[in-house]
Write an enzyme that holds these catalytic residues in place. Structure first.
Site, PDB file in Angstrom:
ATOM      1  N   ASP A 173      -2.595  12.381  -2.951  1.00 13.79           N
ATOM      2  CA  ASP A 173      -2.688  13.833  -3.092  1.00 13.79           C
ATOM      3  C   ASP A 173      -3.031  14.153  -4.544  1.00 13.79           C
ATOM      4  OD1 ASP A 173      -2.196  16.628  -3.301  1.00 13.79           O
ATOM      5  OD2 ASP A 173      -0.845  16.499  -1.575  1.00 13.79           O
ATOM      6  N   THR A 203     -12.115   3.765   5.041  1.00 11.95           N
ATOM      7  CA  THR A 203     -11.210   4.527   5.893  1.00 11.95           C
ATOM      8  C   THR A 203     -11.914   5.778   6.427  1.00 11.95           C
ATOM      9  OG1 THR A 203     -10.332   5.914   4.109  1.00 11.95           O
ATOM     10  CG2 THR A 203      -9.266   3.778   4.474  1.00 11.95           C
ATOM     11  N   GLU A 213       0.837  -1.195   0.000  1.00 11.11           N
ATOM     12  CA  GLU A 213       0.000   0.000   0.000  1.00 11.11           C
ATOM     13  C   GLU A 213       0.873   1.247   0.000  1.00 11.11           C
ATOM     14  OE1 GLU A 213      -3.824   2.142   2.186  1.00 11.11           O
ATOM     15  OE2 GLU A 213      -3.332   0.038   2.623  1.00 11.11           O
ATOM     16  N   ASP A 222       9.608   7.158   1.174  1.00 18.62           N
ATOM     17  CA  ASP A 222       9.291   7.041  -0.243  1.00 18.62           C
ATOM     18  C   ASP A 222       8.907   5.605  -0.611  1.00 18.62           C
ATOM     19  OD1 ASP A 222       9.159   7.221  -2.989  1.00 18.62           O
ATOM     20  OD2 ASP A 222      11.298   7.606  -3.282  1.00 18.62           O
ATOM     21  N   GLU A 229       4.297   5.201   4.134  1.00 16.48           N
ATOM     22  CA  GLU A 229       3.623   6.445   4.465  1.00 16.48           C
ATOM     23  C   GLU A 229       4.681   7.455   4.932  1.00 16.48           C
ATOM     24  OE1 GLU A 229       1.415   9.505   5.206  1.00 16.48           O
ATOM     25  OE2 GLU A 229       0.405   7.706   4.444  1.00 16.48           O
ATOM     26  N   LYS A 289      -3.569  21.715  -9.153  1.00 17.63           N
ATOM     27  CA  LYS A 289      -3.155  22.639 -10.207  1.00 17.63           C
ATOM     28  C   LYS A 289      -2.457  21.896 -11.341  1.00 17.63           C
ATOM     29  CE  LYS A 289      -2.686  26.502  -6.985  1.00 17.63           C
ATOM     30  NZ  LYS A 289      -1.769  27.518  -6.390  1.00 17.63           N
TER      31      LYS A 289
END
Length: 226
Positions: free
Chosen positions: A131, A205, A57, A109, A82, A135
């Site tokens: 995320d 979650t 994950e 990472d 994470e 933009k």
């Protein structure tokens, strides 16, 4: 175009709220025993001491989904990555409360860990609510880009599954564009309802519940490595 493979930079804070004493003690006592080794090749034997199916994950948040999957399949090994300390603390709590022996964690990472695994070694890979980098000029930072997907494709066994979940319409459009350009993944949706309904083996979650409370739609993408 540059993407997370070439950028190799974690954005944002590694820590959020200051940890309470009990949380700090949990990190000190548990994380060293559960952490992925910092260097060298990785495989099921190294991580879990035997030959077992392995799932991965990327960005596990507070760890609810990771712990839920690990509880459902105790004979599989789970690697969770994470970058944020508060998320790692959450996962450690779930691992402790569930007495889970089949989870290994990396605070950093995910791609660095993925690259150290053998090709065709993963049975499933999860990328849930990444995320969105809303933009357009930040699109190169999105995990669903061809560079990261090349690595994911290499590490998944043929016939095994990549799962993507998001509540952000920008990411939905971007991910569909990128994934539709690829010939090494087959989208499992046949109708719109197939990616609007959470599969039974997809634990919910807190982030997902929050998104629904805010009135956001949530999309569930399942791809098979061909």
């Amino acid at each position: 175009m540059s993407d997370p493979v070439s950028i190799r930079r974690l954005y944002g804070r590694r820590a959020g709220h200051k940890l309470r004493q009990g949380q700090s003690e949990l990190v000190e006592a548990s994380l060293p025993q559960l952490s992925v080794p910092e260097s060298g090749p990785l495989d099921s034997q190294i991580l879990f001491g035997d030959d077992r199916p392995v799932e991965f994950e990327i960005g596990f948040g507070a760890g609810e989904h990771l712990a839920g999957q690990a509880t459902a399949r105790p004979d599989h090994g789970f690697i969770g990555c994470e970058p944020f300390l508060n998320g790692v603390v959450g996962a450690l709590g779930h691992i402790r409360d569930g007495n889970l022996q089949n989870v290994r964690l990396h605070m950093g990472d995910a791609l660095e860990v993925l690259e150290r695994l053998p090709d065709a070694s993963l049975d499933r890979l999860y990328l849930l609510h990444p995320d969105p980098w809303r933009k357009a000029r930040h699109a190169k930072r999105r995990m669903v880009n061809h560079g990261p997907m090349d690595i994911i494709a290499a590490k998944l066994k043929p016939g095994c599954e990549f799962r993507l979940g998001t509540d952000h319409p920008v990411y939905v459009r971007w991910a569909m564009m990128i994934m539709n350009q690829r010939r090494d993944f087959e989208w499992q949706a046949k109708t719109a309802q197939d990616f609007l309904t959470r599969p039974d083996d997809w634990p919910e979650t807190r982030y997902e519940r929050k998104a629904r409370r805010l009135g956001h739609e949530v999309w569930y993408f399942r791809y098979i490595r061909v």
